[in-house]
Design an enzyme around this catalytic site. Structure first.
Site, PDB file in Angstrom:
ATOM      1  N   ASP A   1       0.874  -1.162   0.000  1.00  0.00           N
ATOM      2  CA  ASP A   1       0.000   0.000   0.000  1.00  0.00           C
ATOM      3  C   ASP A   1       0.920   1.223   0.000  1.00  0.00           C
ATOM      4  O   ASP A   1       2.127   1.113   0.278  1.00  0.00           O
ATOM      5  CB  ASP A   1      -0.902  -0.021   1.232  1.00  0.00           C
ATOM      6  CG  ASP A   1      -1.835   1.174   1.285  1.00  0.00           C
ATOM      7  OD1 ASP A   1      -2.407   1.549   0.246  1.00  0.00           O
ATOM      8  OD2 ASP A   1      -1.981   1.750   2.384  1.00  0.00           O
TER       9      ASP A   1
ATOM     10  N   ASP B   1      -0.078   5.179   0.931  1.00  0.00           N
ATOM     11  CA  ASP B   1      -0.272   6.190   1.973  1.00  0.00           C
ATOM     12  C   ASP B   1      -0.216   5.553   3.357  1.00  0.00           C
ATOM     13  O   ASP B   1      -1.004   4.658   3.678  1.00  0.00           O
ATOM     14  CB  ASP B   1      -1.624   6.889   1.784  1.00  0.00           C
ATOM     15  CG  ASP B   1      -1.724   7.594   0.435  1.00  0.00           C
ATOM     16  OD1 ASP B   1      -0.804   8.351   0.102  1.00  0.00           O
ATOM     17  OD2 ASP B   1      -2.716   7.359  -0.282  1.00  0.00           O
TER      18      ASP B   1
ATOM     19  N   ARG C   1     -12.090   6.647  -2.849  1.00  0.00           N
ATOM     20  CA  ARG C   1     -12.612   7.888  -2.286  1.00  0.00           C
ATOM     21  C   ARG C   1     -14.139   7.901  -2.159  1.00  0.00           C
ATOM     22  O   ARG C   1     -14.688   8.191  -1.086  1.00  0.00           O
ATOM     23  CB  ARG C   1     -12.157   9.046  -3.169  1.00  0.00           C
ATOM     24  CG  ARG C   1     -12.426  10.422  -2.600  1.00  0.00           C
ATOM     25  CD  ARG C   1     -12.112  11.487  -3.636  1.00  0.00           C
ATOM     26  NE  ARG C   1     -10.930  11.132  -4.408  1.00  0.00           N
ATOM     27  CZ  ARG C   1     -10.820  11.342  -5.724  1.00  0.00           C
ATOM     28  NH1 ARG C   1     -11.814  11.867  -6.397  1.00  0.00           N
ATOM     29  NH2 ARG C   1      -9.709  11.026  -6.349  1.00  0.00           N
TER      30      ARG C   1
ATOM     31  N   ASP D   1      -1.353  -0.737   5.949  1.00  0.00           N
ATOM     32  CA  ASP D   1      -1.589  -0.075   7.235  1.00  0.00           C
ATOM     33  C   ASP D   1      -3.061   0.101   7.543  1.00  0.00           C
ATOM     34  O   ASP D   1      -3.413   0.540   8.632  1.00  0.00           O
ATOM     35  CB  ASP D   1      -0.912   1.298   7.259  1.00  0.00           C
ATOM     36  CG  ASP D   1      -1.633   2.326   6.394  1.00  0.00           C
ATOM     37  OD1 ASP D   1      -2.023   1.972   5.251  1.00  0.00           O
ATOM     38  OD2 ASP D   1      -1.805   3.475   6.843  1.00  0.00           O
TER      39      ASP D   1
END
Length: 253
Positions: free
Chosen positions: A17, A19, A64, A197
């Site tokens: 991943d 970010d 998003r 994360d």
């Protein structure tokens, strides 16, 4: 006793991943979501107030628009989905998502971004070992973030929000994005490693068949990551470097 950590150089491939794993842009995303949802909640009289707990529960790791819909649904608020071309002031899921993206892009371009030192060190070690690497990120800004951070060259494959929209891949926690990353990298999930994360991202990698899923605790919480299926937890990717000493001071997110 410290848990056993995998030797990533032995994996068929590694999918990261972005970010919060490779770059501290998760914090930029969090601030952008906070600004947008604070305004939306105040305008519409939505309670309880938006919080960091909401980010981790409903938004983190998802595409998003899916994050917007999930968060609003948690408050029993339903608005039209709209269209990805909706203006940022449109009272639709897409409009709210586009407003957040504008906030994030402005913050990224004004402040720039650098990779976490431990993450960069691990990428360099894996590159030197000849390990195939890719990125699986729900963000539509992944290519810009990778380029801005100076780490795009490490990856032969990037499956991001734009790819997901173009190919109708279901958002994390569904298996689609990590499965697509493994296919593009030409590796078997069961012989490869995913590094995430977000709770939704860990669940996605597990659903895609990754036997080894490293959870990076940047705020989601070790227990939540482990409950989602993470096979080990670290707070700094430097923990995964070979011969990392026990005295290493982890970076903070």
């Amino acid at each position: 006793m410290p848990e056993s950590l995998p030797d990533l150089s032995l994996a068929e491939g590694i999918l990261f991943d972005l970010d919060g794993v490779l770059t501290p842009t998760a914090e930029v995303h969090m601030r952008a979501w906070q600004a947008v949802f604070d305004d939306v909640f105040a305008t519409w009289g939505i309670t309880p107030a938006y919080s960091d707990a909401d980010y981790y529960a409903y938004v983190d790791g998802k595409r998003r628009y899916d994050g917007v819909a999930s968060l609003l649904h948690s408050r029993n608020v339903e608005v039209p989905w709209g269209d990805p071309n909706d203006p940022a002031d449109a009272q639709t899921v897409c409009g709210i998502g586009n407003r957040k993206n504008a906030e994030f892009a402005a913050a990224l371009r004004s402040g720039g971004v650098a990779p976490f030192p431990g993450s960069l060190a691990l990428l360099e070690a894996l590159r030197d070992a000849g390990s195939p690497m890719g990125v699986v990120s729900s963000s539509s800004n992944a290519e810009e973030v990778l380029s801005s951070a100076g780490i795009r060259e490490f990856f032969t494959v990037v499956v991001d929000g734009n790819v997901a929209a173009r190919e109708s891949l279901t958002s994390k926690p569904a298996a689609d994005m990590f499965r697509a990353g493994a296919e593009r990298l030409g590796v078997a999930p069961a012989a490869s490693v995913a590094v995430e994360d977000a709770v939704s991202g860990v669940a996605s990698a597990v659903a895609a068949g990754f036997a080894t899923v490293v959870g990076v605790d940047r705020g989601a919480g070790a227990e939540a990551l482990r409950a989602a299926g993470a096979t080990c937890i670290v707070d700094d990717l430097a923990r995964l470097l070979p011969d990392t000493s026990a005295s290493h001071n982890p970076e903070t997110a």
